[in-house]
Design an enzyme around this catalytic site. Structure first.
Site, PDB file in Angstrom:
ATOM      1  N   HIS A   1       0.848  -1.194   0.000  1.00 29.42           N
ATOM      2  CA  HIS A   1       0.000   0.000   0.000  1.00 29.42           C
ATOM      3  C   HIS A   1       0.884   1.245   0.000  1.00 29.42           C
ATOM      4  O   HIS A   1       2.105   1.168   0.117  1.00 29.42           O
ATOM      5  CB  HIS A   1      -0.973   0.010   1.188  1.00 29.42           C
ATOM      6  CG  HIS A   1      -0.351   0.212   2.531  1.00 29.42           C
ATOM      7  ND1 HIS A   1      -1.048   0.676   3.607  1.00 29.42           N
ATOM      8  CD2 HIS A   1       0.907   0.016   2.993  1.00 29.42           C
ATOM      9  CE1 HIS A   1      -0.261   0.750   4.674  1.00 29.42           C
ATOM     10  NE2 HIS A   1       0.928   0.353   4.319  1.00 29.42           N
TER      11      HIS A   1
ATOM     12  N   CYS B   1       5.768   6.132   4.772  1.00 34.05           N
ATOM     13  CA  CYS B   1       4.652   5.327   4.265  1.00 34.05           C
ATOM     14  C   CYS B   1       3.924   5.971   3.084  1.00 34.05           C
ATOM     15  O   CYS B   1       2.983   5.395   2.541  1.00 34.05           O
ATOM     16  CB  CYS B   1       3.666   4.989   5.378  1.00 34.05           C
ATOM     17  SG  CYS B   1       4.379   3.862   6.596  1.00 34.05           S
TER      18      CYS B   1
ATOM     19  N   HIS C   1       4.963   0.339  -0.343  1.00 34.25           N
ATOM     20  CA  HIS C   1       5.687  -0.628   0.475  1.00 34.25           C
ATOM     21  C   HIS C   1       4.701  -1.718   0.883  1.00 34.25           C
ATOM     22  O   HIS C   1       3.514  -1.630   0.568  1.00 34.25           O
ATOM     23  CB  HIS C   1       6.297   0.050   1.713  1.00 34.25           C
ATOM     24  CG  HIS C   1       5.272   0.608   2.642  1.00 34.25           C
ATOM     25  ND1 HIS C   1       4.541   1.747   2.356  1.00 34.25           N
ATOM     26  CD2 HIS C   1       4.829   0.171   3.842  1.00 34.25           C
ATOM     27  CE1 HIS C   1       3.711   1.993   3.349  1.00 34.25           C
ATOM     28  NE2 HIS C   1       3.851   1.050   4.274  1.00 34.25           N
TER      29      HIS C   1
ATOM     30  N   HIS D   1       3.512  -5.114   3.781  1.00 35.73           N
ATOM     31  CA  HIS D   1       3.535  -5.679   5.120  1.00 35.73           C
ATOM     32  C   HIS D   1       3.115  -7.140   5.083  1.00 35.73           C
ATOM     33  O   HIS D   1       2.344  -7.551   4.220  1.00 35.73           O
ATOM     34  CB  HIS D   1       2.559  -4.938   6.048  1.00 35.73           C
ATOM     35  CG  HIS D   1       2.877  -3.503   6.241  1.00 35.73           C
ATOM     36  ND1 HIS D   1       3.900  -3.078   7.053  1.00 35.73           N
ATOM     37  CD2 HIS D   1       2.315  -2.386   5.715  1.00 35.73           C
ATOM     38  CE1 HIS D   1       3.949  -1.750   7.026  1.00 35.73           C
ATOM     39  NE2 HIS D   1       2.995  -1.310   6.212  1.00 35.73           N
TER      40      HIS D   1
ATOM     41  N   HIS E   1      -1.178 -10.378  -1.647  1.00 35.76           N
ATOM     42  CA  HIS E   1      -0.339 -10.031  -2.794  1.00 35.76           C
ATOM     43  C   HIS E   1      -0.996  -9.015  -3.720  1.00 35.76           C
ATOM     44  O   HIS E   1      -0.795  -9.040  -4.932  1.00 35.76           O
ATOM     45  CB  HIS E   1       0.127 -11.289  -3.537  1.00 35.76           C
ATOM     46  CG  HIS E   1       1.201 -12.006  -2.792  1.00 35.76           C
ATOM     47  ND1 HIS E   1       0.908 -12.859  -1.751  1.00 35.76           N
ATOM     48  CD2 HIS E   1       2.543 -11.967  -2.902  1.00 35.76           C
ATOM     49  CE1 HIS E   1       2.040 -13.329  -1.256  1.00 35.76           C
ATOM     50  NE2 HIS E   1       3.044 -12.794  -1.932  1.00 35.76           N
TER      51      HIS E   1
ATOM     52  N   GLU F   1       0.219  -5.076  11.636  1.00 34.47           N
ATOM     53  CA  GLU F   1       0.938  -4.608  10.446  1.00 34.47           C
ATOM     54  C   GLU F   1       2.428  -4.934  10.529  1.00 34.47           C
ATOM     55  O   GLU F   1       3.043  -5.286   9.531  1.00 34.47           O
ATOM     56  CB  GLU F   1       0.726  -3.091  10.321  1.00 34.47           C
ATOM     57  CG  GLU F   1       1.339  -2.478   9.104  1.00 34.47           C
ATOM     58  CD  GLU F   1       0.997  -1.007   8.973  1.00 34.47           C
ATOM     59  OE1 GLU F   1      -0.115  -0.687   8.538  1.00 34.47           O
ATOM     60  OE2 GLU F   1       1.871  -0.180   9.315  1.00 34.47           O
TER      61      GLU F   1
END
Length: 150
Positions: free
Chosen positions: A16, A25, A29, A31, A75, A136
Site C-alpha cells: 500500500h 509510508c 511498500h 507488510h 499479494h 501490520e
C-alpha cells in the site's frame, strides 16, 4: 449455556501507499499482515448436529475470512481511489499487477473497519463478530471491538 469467544488467525502479504502522508509510508511498500478474528456465540447444544459443541466450525469461519479478506488482499497493492494514486494504480494494473482501489486511506485502522463490515455480513445470525486485530508489523496493530461500535 455460556457465550464463548473463538479466534482464528490469518496472514497475508499486502502492499500500500498513504497518499499525502508526511513520512516514509507515502511510498509504496508492503507488510506481512496478521489478522485475528474473534467471534462470540453459544455452542450448539443439539447433540444430533454434526457441529455439536461448536460456536462455529473453524473451517466455516476460515472460508468467510478467506473469501472476503485474505484471497482479495493477499499479494495486492491497495490505494485510496480518491487520490492521484489512481493513476499509478492504473499503470500497475496495465502491467498485470493485482491492485485494489478502496474508498479510504489504506491504514491498518481503516482496513480493520472495512474488514469488520465485510465479515459481519457473512456470519450466521446467531454468531456475532466480537473483535479484529490487524497486525501490520511485529510491534504495531489496530483493533476493532464490537462493544466500541454499538
Amino acid at each position: 449455556m455460556s457465550n464463548i469467544r473463538i479466534t482464528k488467525q490469518f496472514s497475508f502479504e499486502t502492499g500500500h501507499a498513504l497518499y499525502g502522508y508526511d513520512g516514509k509510508c507515502k511510498n509504496v511498500h508492503g507488510h506481512s499482515y496478521r489478522l485475528d478474528v474473534t467471534v462470540i456465540g453459544i455452542p450448539i447444544s443439539d447433540n444430533t448436529n454434526v457441529k455439536f459443541g461448536m460456536v462455529i466450525d473453524f473451517g466455516d469461519l476460515k472460508k468467510i475470512v478467506k473469501d472476503e479478506i485474505v484471497d482479495v488482499f493477499d499479494h495486492a497493492t491497495v490505494f485510496n481511489k480518491n487520490t492521484p494514486h489512481v493513476e499509478l494504480a492504473r499503470e500497475l494494473e496495465n502491467r498485470g499487477h493485482n491492485v485494489l482501489l478502496v474508498d479510504y486511506q489504506p491504514t491498518s485502522e481503516m482496513m480493520v473497519i472495512d474488514f469488520a463490515e465485510k465479515i459481519k455480513k457473512r456470519l450466521p445470525q446467531n454468531i456475532k463478530l466480537h473483535s479484529l486485530k490487524l497486525q501490520e508489523t511485529a510491534t504495531s496493530f489496530a483493533e476493532w471491538f464490537a462493544s466500541d461500535n454499538e
